[in-house]
Each structure stands twice: as structure tokens, then as C-alpha cells.
Motif scaffolding. Structure first.
Motif, PDB file in Angstrom:
ATOM      1  N   UNK A 260       0.854  -1.188   0.000  1.00  0.00           N
ATOM      2  CA  UNK A 260       0.000   0.000   0.000  1.00  0.00           C
ATOM      3  C   UNK A 260       0.892   1.240   0.000  1.00  0.00           C
ATOM      4  N   UNK A 261       0.503   2.230  -0.804  1.00  0.00           N
ATOM      5  CA  UNK A 261       1.206   3.502  -0.865  1.00  0.00           C
ATOM      6  C   UNK A 261       0.448   4.518  -0.015  1.00  0.00           C
ATOM      7  N   UNK A 262       1.134   5.112   0.965  1.00  0.00           N
ATOM      8  CA  UNK A 262       0.501   6.070   1.868  1.00  0.00           C
ATOM      9  C   UNK A 262       1.135   7.444   1.661  1.00  0.00           C
ATOM     10  N   UNK A 263       0.345   8.359   1.136  1.00  0.00           N
ATOM     11  CA  UNK A 263       0.823   9.732   0.951  1.00  0.00           C
ATOM     12  C   UNK A 263       0.714  10.478   2.280  1.00  0.00           C
ATOM     13  N   UNK A 264       1.800  11.141   2.686  1.00  0.00           N
ATOM     14  CA  UNK A 264       1.791  11.916   3.926  1.00  0.00           C
ATOM     15  C   UNK A 264       1.257  13.308   3.646  1.00  0.00           C
ATOM     16  N   UNK A 265       0.215  13.740   4.350  1.00  0.00           N
ATOM     17  CA  UNK A 265      -0.373  15.055   4.088  1.00  0.00           C
ATOM     18  C   UNK A 265       0.643  16.185   4.293  1.00  0.00           C
ATOM     19  N   UNK A 266       0.515  17.207   3.467  1.00  0.00           N
ATOM     20  CA  UNK A 266       1.427  18.345   3.572  1.00  0.00           C
ATOM     21  C   UNK A 266       1.334  19.003   4.945  1.00  0.00           C
ATOM     22  N   UNK A 267       0.127  19.039   5.525  1.00  0.00           N
ATOM     23  CA  UNK A 267      -0.037  19.660   6.841  1.00  0.00           C
ATOM     24  C   UNK A 267       0.752  18.899   7.912  1.00  0.00           C
ATOM     25  N   UNK A 268       0.789  17.580   7.803  1.00  0.00           N
ATOM     26  CA  UNK A 268       1.537  16.770   8.768  1.00  0.00           C
ATOM     27  C   UNK A 268       3.040  17.029   8.641  1.00  0.00           C
ATOM     28  N   UNK A 269       3.525  17.172   7.411  1.00  0.00           N
ATOM     29  CA  UNK A 269       4.946  17.444   7.195  1.00  0.00           C
ATOM     30  C   UNK A 269       5.310  18.840   7.698  1.00  0.00           C
ATOM     31  N   UNK A 270       4.443  19.819   7.415  1.00  0.00           N
ATOM     32  CA  UNK A 270       4.723  21.185   7.864  1.00  0.00           C
ATOM     33  C   UNK A 270       4.711  21.295   9.382  1.00  0.00           C
ATOM     34  N   UNK A 271       3.864  20.491  10.041  1.00  0.00           N
ATOM     35  CA  UNK A 271       3.810  20.524  11.503  1.00  0.00           C
ATOM     36  C   UNK A 271       5.145  20.086  12.100  1.00  0.00           C
ATOM     37  N   UNK A 272       5.756  19.039  11.523  1.00  0.00           N
ATOM     38  CA  UNK A 272       7.064  18.578  12.010  1.00  0.00           C
ATOM     39  C   UNK A 272       8.121  19.653  11.784  1.00  0.00           C
ATOM     40  N   UNK A 273       8.108  20.285  10.607  1.00  0.00           N
ATOM     41  CA  UNK A 273       9.098  21.313  10.291  1.00  0.00           C
ATOM     42  C   UNK A 273       8.940  22.534  11.192  1.00  0.00           C
ATOM     43  N   UNK A 274       7.690  22.922  11.453  1.00  0.00           N
ATOM     44  CA  UNK A 274       7.440  24.064  12.344  1.00  0.00           C
ATOM     45  C   UNK A 274       7.937  23.769  13.749  1.00  0.00           C
ATOM     46  N   UNK A 275       7.679  22.559  14.225  1.00  0.00           N
ATOM     47  CA  UNK A 275       8.160  22.164  15.550  1.00  0.00           C
ATOM     48  C   UNK A 275       9.680  22.173  15.612  1.00  0.00           C
ATOM     49  N   UNK A 276      10.343  21.707  14.539  1.00  0.00           N
ATOM     50  CA  UNK A 276      11.808  21.676  14.515  1.00  0.00           C
ATOM     51  C   UNK A 276      12.388  23.086  14.569  1.00  0.00           C
TER      52      UNK A 276
END
Length: 622
Positions: free
Chosen positions: A602-618
């Protein structure tokens, strides 16, 4: 649900029922959720300014006031707590015991010594070339040309010496420096490697941190300490030191008795004699281990009786005595744990047993049950996490903060944190976006090695098979897997099916379209990343199409999570880093970060909002 204890105390319950046990705790497991809940609660207590009593004065709670006690280091909760606390930005003292050879960074350092004493070690040299000190991670460009088509007796080192590739020449100069210093004692040898600034402008410490992250520092510092002790004990050499390290599992015990400015996580046994203002007991719901041994003491003799149904009268009495002593020890340890708290006690636990009507979630003889029974006569205060006994004050409410300032008599400037220094350019592993972590996972135990071997085999098949015609892939997979004599026939069939299943699935066709590259190196920076950070990593599959860029990592976890929210934080941070770099490199194209789970497939696309949340936290951590 939360429940409290006497005085300023709380019981907290964060996790749901138990799933199948694994050596590495997944983010979706009850223990991981419990660890995250405990860390989040500690963070909130400190941020809210909740107070504790220090003698006759009340002051705001600090990280060093917290002592978390677990019943054992094994099982995953101990490491999960340390990781979760660091993810919340809390300083953590780390594990109180370290097994040095369980850490890949320590093995990287030992490999330098192994090669310096014998240049015929081709496998050791290959590991060094791909390791953090040389960084030649592109096998197609470096390792394969160096290692292939060698004549009989021709070593990998001889190929490295005559290579005309500038990167390999730089590695050769580094390796020659190891030979030049092979006569030094181990401590001086390692210190020179770690402290010297190399041709790339980085010290050995910085190269290790870029590849392995900050968790590698503690074990390598312990290795240096061990090397210094070895040098002082007797005439020393690199060979004798490596032999001593390989001969035994060296365990280093760190003294956490004195709290610095960090949260401490320890076992109840290790905390005897210690106290702290706030004590948290996170694993109290399991039943005591009251099983008697197979060999029982009876009067002046010993009796062998492995099962209760085979007991004679003498062994039955001996078994009862042994089980009673085990229950007594279980309660004695509870007493030790409870009496470590000076001001506040918090009791928690993950759900035990099956969920359903009439189920309590804790064993009837567990610490949780014993405390619940003791507190039944008191009147609790209900709050958002459950029940609390006693009052919790907040600094600034009722004079708490004023009392703290009066205690030290310090001016305001002394209590103001200094501004952050300018951030220098640094190469970082993608998972460094999670902040400082000490997730300690032994890489050499049998169960973990079995999973790693399966993952490596499937990844290799997915790397090389797509380059072959479809009618030749199955035979090539059989030939590759047959080279590992330790694999069973069933394991070979399962691994081949997992890899071919991904390549044959029509829904996953985009992964293998023209323009794709396996094991692609991704190095770069982005405005979405913390200032000065340069990501240095590799992705399993990169597809650059005219209108879209796909960055895909294959994951062999079983079972695979159903939703992107259930994906492990390390996976999301890794993909967020790659996504940010590629977004900057290809501003006119859509960049898609996805995980391909071979369990399905199965291919699971990671939502852009989830990726941005990690980057903002970093960026916030920096």
C-alpha cells in the motif's frame, strides 16, 4: 483516566489496551502513548508554573525536580520515556546504564582501530568507507567499482590507494592517517580522530552527529572513558583494547543520584536512597512475578518440581513460601517507590488485559490495585486527567512566584534566559528534526537482527529488480536470496513475495516510472528547515517527472499503520526533511512524500499539513 495518591499526588492513565509485543515500541503502542502522555504532562506542569515545596518555601517546578521510576529497563517503556521527554524539549539525564557495543557509533570507532591494526579487513574497510567518517554512501559510484573484479589476493585497501576519484582519495588520506597513528594508545588514537578537523571542515564528533544524531554522543564519550581506563591499567595497544571490548558486554553505570538540570529516568532498584520533589510511577498495572523456580528449597534439601500439578507435600509448601516471598518483594519495592516522593506522587499505567465491560485494565495484585484500595477511603478532586488528592498551586497565584524570587534574592536579569547564538551551518540526519533524543535500541540482539535482515533483503530487491525485464525478476530474486544460507525456504518465499507484490501492483506503478532512481542521495537546505541546517540523507526511491516529484521510502513494518497519523514520528520527520529540500529544489513542481508499506502492499501519501507541523516544531526547538 487519572487517579491520585496521598498529598499532592495524581494517578494518570494515558494508554489503551496492549497490542502484540515488539522489541521496538511503535508510536501506536500503549507504552509509547503512555510515555508521550507522561512527557506531555511534565511539560505542561512546568509551563503552567505548578509549584512544589522546598523546605518552608514554595517555588515553580523545574525539570530536575522530576524523577520517573520504572520497574525494569526491558520492555520498551524505559527508552520510550526518554525519547518522549526529549521530544517535548525537556532535558533528560539519559539511561543510567549503557552497553557500549550495542551502539553503531561505538562500532564505527572500533572499526577504525580494527582496520588500523590489519589492512586486510575488507569488510571492515567497506563499513568505514560507507560510515560517518568517510561518507561514501553511493555504492554505484564508490564501493562497487572499488570492490568488483579484483584479482586473487587484491585487497580493497589497495584499490582505494590507486583510485583517481577525489572523494576516494580524500578517504585514503584519512585511512593512511589511521596507520600513521596506530602506535598510539587507544584514548589518544580516538581523541585525534574525534577532535581533529578533517578536509571537509568537520571534526569527527560533527561527522558522527550528522550521520547518527545526538544520541551517539553519550556512548562514544563512555567509550573514550573506557579507553582511558584501559591505557592507565597496563601497557596498551589498539589490538588489546578492541579484543577487550569484544570479549565482554561492557556496561557503564552513570551516577544519577545528584540531579543536574535534567529529568531523571531510573529503575526502582536504582533509586534506593534517592528522593525527588515529584516522582512518577508509569508502569504500575502489571501483575507481580510470583512464579516459583523449578528447584525449590525444602528443609535441608532441594526439590525439583517444575509444575504445580506435580508437587509433593514438601514441594507444595516450598512453592507457597517462594510465592509469598515474591509477593512480599513486590510490595516492598512499591514501598521504596512511593517513599521517593517529597512533595508530589503521580501513578500511571497502560491498559492490561482485554477491554470490555467490567474490565479494570489493571491486575488485581498490581501496584495500581494496591494503591487504589488504599485511597478508597479518601475524597478525591476530579480534574481533566482523572482524580487528584491534595492541592496543586501555580506560581504567581497566591504568591508562589514571589516566594521563589525571595528564596534566591536574584535580580531579574539572572532569571532571563540568554539569547540563542547564531546557528552555524551543520549537516544533519533527517531524524534530527525531532530534537535531542536518546532512544537506545540494541542493534545486535537476535530478534532485532532478524527484522533488520528481512528489511535489508526486501530493500535490496526493490532497489535492483526494477532495473531488470519483468520476466527475469523472479529468477533474479531467487538467486539473490539463495546466497544467504541462514534464510529458510519460507523466509525466502515471503521476502520475494513482498518485493514482487510491490512491483506488480498497478496502483504503485508511479513509483517505478521513467525518471526514477533507487537509493538517491538528498543533500540540501530549505527555508522550512531550522536555520543553518543542511539535510544529508538517502531515500529509497526518487522519481522526478515533468510536473511532479515523488519521494518514496519503503517500509517493511508488520502490521503497517492504517492512517498517516499513526506513522512513527521518526518516519514522518525523515520524509518531512526530504520533502522540504525537494520543494526548494523543484519550486515549480508538486512534491509528494509517500511511504510504501510492503505489508499490503500500500502507498501512503503523507499530508502536507503533517509534514509542515514537524518542520514548524523543529524550527521552534532551535
Amino acid at each position: 483516566m487519572t487517579r491520585p495518591m496521598p498529598g499532592n499526588a495524581r494517578w494518570m492513565w494515558f494508554a489503551r489496551h496492549w497490542e502484540r509485543p515488539v522489541d521496538v515500541v511503535r508510536a501506536t503502542s500503549p507504552k509509547a502513548k503512555l510515555a508521550a502522555g507522561v512527557a506531555r504532562a511534565v511539560r505542561q506542569m512546568i509551563d503552567r508554573g505548578e509549584t512544589i515545596w522546598e523546605g518552608l518555601t514554595e517555588r515553580g517546578m523545574r525539570p530536575e525536580d522530576v524523577l520517573i521510576l520504572v520497574s525494569k529497563r526491558q520492555g520498551g517503556l524505559f527508552d520510550a520515556l526518554i525519547t518522549a521527554l526529549k521530544a517535548e524539549g525537556l532535558p533528560v539525564a539519559g539511561a543510567d546504564r549503557l552497553i557500549l557495543t550495542d551502539f553503531i557509533g561505538v562500532q564505527d570507532c572500533l572499526n577504525l582501530m580494527r582496520f588500523a591494526t590489519l589492512d586486510l579487513r575488507d569488510l571492515t574497510l567497506a563499513e568505514i568507507l560507507r560510515g560517518p567518517f568517510c561518507g561514501l554512501v553511493d555504492d554505484d559510484r564508490y564501493l562497487f567499482p572499488l570492490a568488483s573484479r579484483r584479482t586473487k589476493g587484491e585487497t580493497l585497501w589497495s584499490r582505494v590507494q590507486v583510485s583517481d576519484d577525489p572523494d576516494v582519495q580524500r578517504a585514503a588520506r584519512f585511512l593512511q592517517g589511521l596507520f600513521d597513528r596506530a602506535h598510539l594508545p587507544p584514548y589518544e588514537f580516538l581523541s585525534h580522530v574525534l577532535d581533529r578537523v578533517g578536509e571537509g571542515g568537520q571534526t569527527g564528533w560533527e561527522m558522527l552527529n550528522a550521520r547518527l544524531g545526538t544520541p551517539a554522543r553519550d556512548p562514544i564519550e563512555a567509550l573514550l572513558s573506557r579507553a582511558l581506563s584501559h591505557d592507565s591499567a597496563a601497557p596498551s595497544s589498539l589490538q588489546s583494547f578492541v579484543a577487550a571490548m569484544e570479549a565482554e558486554a561492557v556496561e557503564i553505570k552513570r551516577d544519577l543520584a545528584e540531579a543536574g538540570r535534567e529529568v531523571r529516568v531510573m529503575t526502582v532498584h536504582g533509586a534506593k536512597g534517592l528522593q525527588a520533589p515529584v516522582v512518577i510511577l508509569p508502569d504500575t498495572t502489571s501483575k507481580p512475578k510470583t512464579g516459583a523456580p523449578a528447584v525449590l528449597a525444602s528443609a535441608n534439601a532441594v526439590v525439583w518440581s517444575p509444575r504445580k500439578d506435580t508437587d509433593a507435600e514438601a514441594s507444595k509448601r516450598a512453592r507457597a513460601i517462594a510465592e509469598a516471598k515474591a509477593r512480599e518483594e513486590h510490595r516492598r519495592l512499591l514501598y521504596v517507590a512511593l517513599t521517593r516522593a517529597q512533595d508530589r506522587l503521580i501513578i500511571a499505567g497502560h491498559w492490561q488485559g482485554q477491554a470490555g465491560e467490567g474490565k479494570t485494565g489493571y491486575e488485581k495484585e498490581s501496584w495500581y490495585a494496591l494503591c487504589d484500595m488504599a485511597m478508597a477511603v479518601l475524597e478525591p478532586e476530579e480534574f481533566e486527567l482523572g482524580r487528584r488528592f491534595g492541592k496543586v498551586s501555580v506560581a504567581g497565584a497566591g504568591g508562589g512566584l514571589a516566594t521563589e524570587n525571595a528564596l534566591g534574592g536574584l535580580p531579574d536579569w539572572a532569571l532571563t534566559p540568554p539569547g540563542a547564538d547564531p546557528v552555524a551551518r551543520k549537516l544533519s540526519a533527517p531524524t534530527s528534526l525531532l530534537g535531542p533524543k536518546t532512544r537506545i535500541v540494541a542493534p545486535f540482539d537476535a530478534a532485532r537482527e532478524e527484522r533488520l535482515k528481512r528489511g535489508r533483503a526486501i530493500h535490496a530487491l526493490l532497489q535492483y529488480l526494477p532495473e531488470l525485464p519483468e520476466d527475469k525478476r523472479e529468477a533474479a530474486a531467487d538467486a539473490y536470496l539463495s546466497r544467504d544460507g541462514e534464510l529458510t525456504a519460507a523466509q525466502r518465499v515471503e521476502m520475494k513475495a513482498a518485493a514482487l507484490g510491490v512491483m506488480r501492483d498497478p496502483a504503485l506503478g508511479a513509483i517505478f516510472q521513467p525518471g526514477g532512481r533507487a537509493e538517491a542521495a538528498i543533500i540540501g537546505r530549505s527555508p522550512e528547515l531550522p536555520d543553518g541546517t543542511v539535510i544529508n540523507g538517502r531515500v529509497d526511491r526518487l522519481v522526478v517527472a515533468p510536473t511532479q516529484v515523488l519521494v518514496i521510502d519503503f517500509k517493511t513494518d508488520q502490521p503497517a499503520p492504517e492512517r498517516p497519523e499513526d506513522v512513527a514520528d521518526t518516519y514522518v520527520a525523515q520524509m518531512a526533511a526530504y520533502w522540504a529540500v525537494l520543494k526548494t529544489a523543484f519550486p515549480q513542481r508538486e512534491v509528494v512524500a509517500a511511504l510504501c508499506w510492503t505489508d499490503g502492499p500500500r502507498l501512503m501519501r503523507l499530508p502536507e499539513a503533517q509534514l509542515l507541523a514537524v518542520l514548524t516544531s523543529a524550527r521552534g526547538m532551535v
